[in-house]
Scaffold this active site. Structure first.
Site, PDB file in Angstrom:
ATOM      1  N   GLU A  48       6.135 -23.813  62.507  1.00  0.00           N
ATOM      2  CA  GLU A  48       5.983 -25.791  62.065  1.00  0.00           C
ATOM      3  C   GLU A  48       7.276 -25.130  60.841  1.00  0.00           C
ATOM      4  O   GLU A  48       7.638 -24.444  60.221  1.00  0.00           O
ATOM      5  CB  GLU A  48       5.055 -24.943  61.026  1.00  0.00           C
ATOM      6  CG  GLU A  48       4.825 -26.830  60.459  1.00  0.00           C
ATOM      7  CD  GLU A  48       3.258 -26.270  59.006  1.00  0.00           C
ATOM      8  OE1 GLU A  48       2.115 -25.448  59.169  1.00  0.00           O
ATOM      9  OE2 GLU A  48       3.326 -27.489  58.341  1.00  0.00           O
ATOM     10  N   ARG A 272      -0.897  -9.340  62.234  1.00  0.00           N
ATOM     11  CA  ARG A 272      -0.172 -10.339  61.396  1.00  0.00           C
ATOM     12  C   ARG A 272       0.983  -8.832  61.445  1.00  0.00           C
ATOM     13  O   ARG A 272       0.112  -8.223  61.253  1.00  0.00           O
ATOM     14  CB  ARG A 272      -0.521 -11.079  60.258  1.00  0.00           C
ATOM     15  CG  ARG A 272      -0.871 -12.284  60.572  1.00  0.00           C
ATOM     16  CD  ARG A 272      -1.128 -12.889  59.254  1.00  0.00           C
ATOM     17  NE  ARG A 272      -0.229 -13.822  58.798  1.00  0.00           N
ATOM     18  CZ  ARG A 272       0.444 -14.692  59.024  1.00  0.00           C
ATOM     19  NH1 ARG A 272      -0.351 -15.679  59.565  1.00  0.00           N
ATOM     20  NH2 ARG A 272       1.639 -14.992  58.113  1.00  0.00           N
ATOM     21  N   LYS A 282       5.198 -17.975  54.233  1.00  0.00           N
ATOM     22  CA  LYS A 282       6.105 -19.215  54.551  1.00  0.00           C
ATOM     23  C   LYS A 282       5.933 -20.282  53.023  1.00  0.00           C
ATOM     24  O   LYS A 282       6.775 -20.601  52.053  1.00  0.00           O
ATOM     25  CB  LYS A 282       6.102 -20.247  55.422  1.00  0.00           C
ATOM     26  CG  LYS A 282       7.610 -20.159  56.066  1.00  0.00           C
ATOM     27  CD  LYS A 282       7.133 -20.846  56.755  1.00  0.00           C
ATOM     28  CE  LYS A 282       6.381 -21.027  58.101  1.00  0.00           C
ATOM     29  NZ  LYS A 282       6.387 -21.849  59.540  1.00  0.00           N
TER      30      LYS A 282
HETATM   31  P1  ATP Z   1       3.223 -18.301  57.029  1.00  0.00           P
HETATM   32  O1  ATP Z   1       1.513 -18.239  56.420  1.00  0.00           O
HETATM   33  O2  ATP Z   1       3.981 -17.527  56.535  1.00  0.00           O
HETATM   34  O3  ATP Z   1       3.188 -19.914  56.644  1.00  0.00           O
HETATM   35  P2  ATP Z   1       2.690 -19.334  59.568  1.00  0.00           P
HETATM   36  O4  ATP Z   1       1.472 -18.634  60.345  1.00  0.00           O
HETATM   37  O5  ATP Z   1       1.607 -20.935  59.125  1.00  0.00           O
HETATM   38  O6  ATP Z   1       3.612 -18.259  58.546  1.00  0.00           O
HETATM   39  P3  ATP Z   1       3.904 -20.863  61.177  1.00  0.00           P
HETATM   40  O7  ATP Z   1       5.231 -21.055  61.558  1.00  0.00           O
HETATM   41  O8  ATP Z   1       2.752 -21.691  62.178  1.00  0.00           O
HETATM   42  O9  ATP Z   1       4.362 -19.681  60.256  1.00  0.00           O
HETATM   43  O10 ATP Z   1       3.963 -19.546  62.606  1.00  0.00           O
HETATM   44  C1  ATP Z   1       4.824 -19.853  64.351  1.00  0.00           C
HETATM   45  C2  ATP Z   1       4.043 -18.268  64.636  1.00  0.00           C
HETATM   46  O11 ATP Z   1       4.559 -17.280  64.154  1.00  0.00           O
HETATM   47  C3  ATP Z   1       2.638 -18.301  64.932  1.00  0.00           C
HETATM   48  O12 ATP Z   1       2.194 -18.280  66.144  1.00  0.00           O
HETATM   49  C4  ATP Z   1       2.725 -17.287  64.025  1.00  0.00           C
HETATM   50  O13 ATP Z   1       0.770 -16.857  64.586  1.00  0.00           O
HETATM   51  C5  ATP Z   1       3.547 -16.669  63.659  1.00  0.00           C
HETATM   52  N1  ATP Z   1       3.072 -15.332  62.524  1.00  0.00           N
HETATM   53  C6  ATP Z   1       3.457 -16.099  61.255  1.00  0.00           C
HETATM   54  N2  ATP Z   1       3.811 -15.271  60.376  1.00  0.00           N
HETATM   55  C7  ATP Z   1       3.010 -13.766  61.533  1.00  0.00           C
HETATM   56  C8  ATP Z   1       2.620 -12.753  61.069  1.00  0.00           C
HETATM   57  N3  ATP Z   1       3.770 -12.179  59.557  1.00  0.00           N
HETATM   58  N4  ATP Z   1       3.413 -11.789  61.791  1.00  0.00           N
HETATM   59  C9  ATP Z   1       2.947 -12.224  62.919  1.00  0.00           C
HETATM   60  N5  ATP Z   1       2.976 -13.552  64.052  1.00  0.00           N
HETATM   61  C10 ATP Z   1       3.486 -14.497  62.458  1.00  0.00           C
HETATM   62 MG    MG Z   2       0.918 -22.250  60.341  1.00  0.00          MG
END
Ligand code: ATP
Ligand code: MG
Length: 573
Positions: A48, A272, A282
């Site tokens: 995102e 994660r 983020k």
């Molecule tokens: P955050 O909680 O940091 O905002 P998010 O999951 O909302 O992370 P996205 O931009 O939606 O961020 O993530 C893109 C991809 O990266 C998704 O498939 C998510 O599952 C993966 N991802 C995000 N954070 C991690 C992490 N700490 N370890 C592994 N994969 C991750």
């Molecule tokens: Mg997300």
């Protein structure tokens, strides 16, 4: 002396293939059974664009791209841009830069927003099939109707609207006839489902907000759960890997795909990445930026890929680390020392050596002729003979580290003290004779004598010294700003909080120390932003983009000490 070369266990840093794991096994089995017929393995990385990528994303990227690559498939970069209020072009650009920097090239560049017309058409289809309805309840009321884990939800009074009415209202929602939050479109599934995600989840909300790509074209936006699986399906994604918090959403992911009768992408969850002393969210990282607790998304203390890059970390080491951290079906936490270990190992092989004195103390060689100077030859990288050698100027006055001299040496202190002989690296043996003190009693100069026969750093009579020290010729030294970084948080788990505390209360107040008096060998004057060095006996450093000619800034990537190797040794590994 730091003995880093011997401490670091051999770890291949060229290594990027995905080791065998349960994700690999699932894909391999699907390929073997031709679950998707002749279709290629297709994955996607779906960020995102509401922040910069962090090292947790690097894990997802390595899995998405690595698995597709291994099976001859392809990976799309897809922006999950369904939330116009939090998303920006700046993030879209940085994400592309970071994915490429990490070493991956996507097949197609996609945006969920490109699918808004298709998603809308599918919503109409679900309404026509009696599987979606417009609800006039407020967000609060919807929450109250939802029930709990132990109690079923209650139907909204609008659940029984006719198909005609639903179609009419949804089209008018799209046409902008209703204010934000006044209505939503919901899937008609099961208000008594034990899975709360299946209790008539919201598919669309009204939001009169400009989108970074579609502008004001839309005033209804699809929710993540409605957009994600369908976007996967449109791209014919075979394996949609995501993190464990989406496991409870999987039945809903399948429900939309099955009820629309579209390409059956499958969602698979993995753990994660969490790393001690830092935080991978983020939302929280944005808070650090907004509150100016750090200088920006690319502050070298940040766990973002741009921060790590600026700090001097390499994509190779990050990939190696992510592979070594592994993948599983339970969330855990990985020691930051492990990341640091892989980074040191990588830099040990590739970083040019240089001499830099961070806390200078002047050393005057009394029997070295005043005005004389010479060059000593120094290997650029003892780990890599092809890196060649360079000439380093030497003269009567040199700088050494304050820590390398003690007027009264403690027991087992083998460095310089009065009467003691040590080696100036690649130059000469010297023996300290006396000190000059300032008004406050502090040592401002050390006087010594040198042995001209020990040129190059060895005495022909076979005499041994216990210490070798780095140095910089005072007359030739350049000055630079040095930024020393420490851990971003002071606790291994930043979420280890006292009552009423916020995670930011655990920020390490001493995570940045700036040195302005450092003296560096003159060859560093031509270093460019991004260049990486090992300052002998001190650590790994990278030239910061804040540098201007004549005023270089170096970031300490890591000190030399390999605490991870020590931890491993202690554990008997
Ligand atoms: P955050 O909680 O940091 O905002 P998010 O999951 O909302 O992370 P996205 O931009 O939606 O961020 O993530 C893109 C991809 O990266 C998704 O498939 C998510 O599952 C993966 N991802 C995000 N954070 C991690 C992490 N700490 N370890 C592994 N994969 C991750
Ligand atoms: Mg997300």
């Amino acid at each position: 002396m730091t003995n880093e070369n011997q401490e670091a266990p051999a770890a291949s840093t060229q290594e990027t293939h995905t080791p065998s794991n349960f994700l690999h096994d699932i894909v391999a089995e699907d390929v073997r059974t031709q679950k998707y017929g002749d279709a290629q393995v297709q994955t996607r990385f779906p960020p995102e664009p509401n922040g910069y990528l962090h090292i947790g994303h690097a894990k997802a990227i390595c899995l998405d791209f690595g698995l597709a690559d291994e099976f001859g498939g392809k990976t799309n970069l897809r922006f999950d841009d369904t939330n116009p209020e939090k998303e920006e072009q700046e993030y879209v650009d940085s994400i592309q830069e970071d994915v490429r920097w990490l070493g991956f090239e996507w097949d197609r560049l996609c945006y969920a927003s490109d699918y808004f017309p298709q998603l809308y058409a599918w919503a109409l289809q679900l309404i026509k099939d009696g599987k979606a309805y417009v609800d006039d309840l407020s967000a609060d009321e919807i929450r109250r109707h939802r029930g709990t884990l132990t109690e079923p939800g209650t139907d909204s009074p609008y659940r029984t609207r006719s198909i005609e009415e639903n179609l009419d209202l949804f089209v008018r929602m799209k046409n902008g006839e209703f204010p934000d939050g006044s209505r939503v479109l919901r899937a008609k599934i099961d208000m008594a489902s034990p899975n709360l995600n299946m209790r008539d989840p919201v598919m669309y909300r009204i939001l009169h907000a400009s989108h970074h790509r579609t502008g004001d074209e839309w005033c209804i936006y699809p929710m993540y759960d409605y957009a994600h699986g369908q976007s996967d399906s449109i791209e014919r994604v075979t394996h949609s890997m995501c993190t464990l918090e989406f496991a409870d959403h999987q039945p809903l992911y399948r429900w939309f795909i099955e009820n629309l009768g579209i390409f059956p992408s499958q969602q698979i969850e993995f753990d994660r990445l969490n790393i001690t002393y830092t935080m991978l969210s983020k939302r929280k990282l944005l808070q650090l930026v907004n509150e100016k607790r750090v200088s920006g998304w690319d502050d070298p203390r940040m766990p973002t890929l741009s921060g790590l890059r600026r700090r001097g970390f390499t994509p190779e080491a990050i990939r190696t680390f992510v592979a070594a951290a592994g993948v599983s079906r339970t969330n855990g936490s990985t020691d930051i020392e492990m990341l640091e270990h892989f980074q040191r190992d990588d830099l040990n092989h590739r970083a040019s050596r240089a001499m830099a004195v961070l806390h200078p103390l002047k050393l005057v060689i009394d029997n070295y002729p005043a005005g004389q100077e010479e060059s000593v030859e120094v290997a650029n990288n003892p780990e890599d003979p092809s890196a060649g050698t360079r000439q380093v100027p030497f003269s009567r006055e040199v700088y050494i580290e304050q820590d390398d001299f003690r007027e009264i040496p403690p027991p087992k202190y083998y460095r310089l003290s009065p009467g003691k002989e040590v080696r100036l690296r690649n130059a000469y043996f010297i023996t300290a004779q006396s000190v000059v003190k300032g008004p406050a009693g502090n040592i401002v100069e050390v006087h010594c004598t040198y042995d001209p026969a020990s040129r190059g750093g060895n005495s022909p009579d076979g005499r041994k010294v216990k210490s070798t020290m780095h140095w910089v010729s005072a007359a030739h030294a350049i000055s630079a700003e040095i930024r020393l970084y420490d851990k971003l948080f002071s606790k291994p788990d930043p979420y280890d909080l006292e009552e009423g505390q916020d995670v930011l209360d655990n920020l390490n107040p001493n995570s940045l120390e700036i040195l302005t008096a450092a003296k560096l060998e003159p060859s560093l004057a031509s270093a460019k932003a991004g260049d990486r060095f090992q300052f002998e006996r001190v650590g790994y450093f990278c030239v910061d983009p804040d540098s201007i000619p004549g005023n270089l800034v170096f970031n300490r990537t890591l000190p030399l000490k390999d605490s991870w190797a020590k931890i491993e040794k202690k554990a008997g590994a």
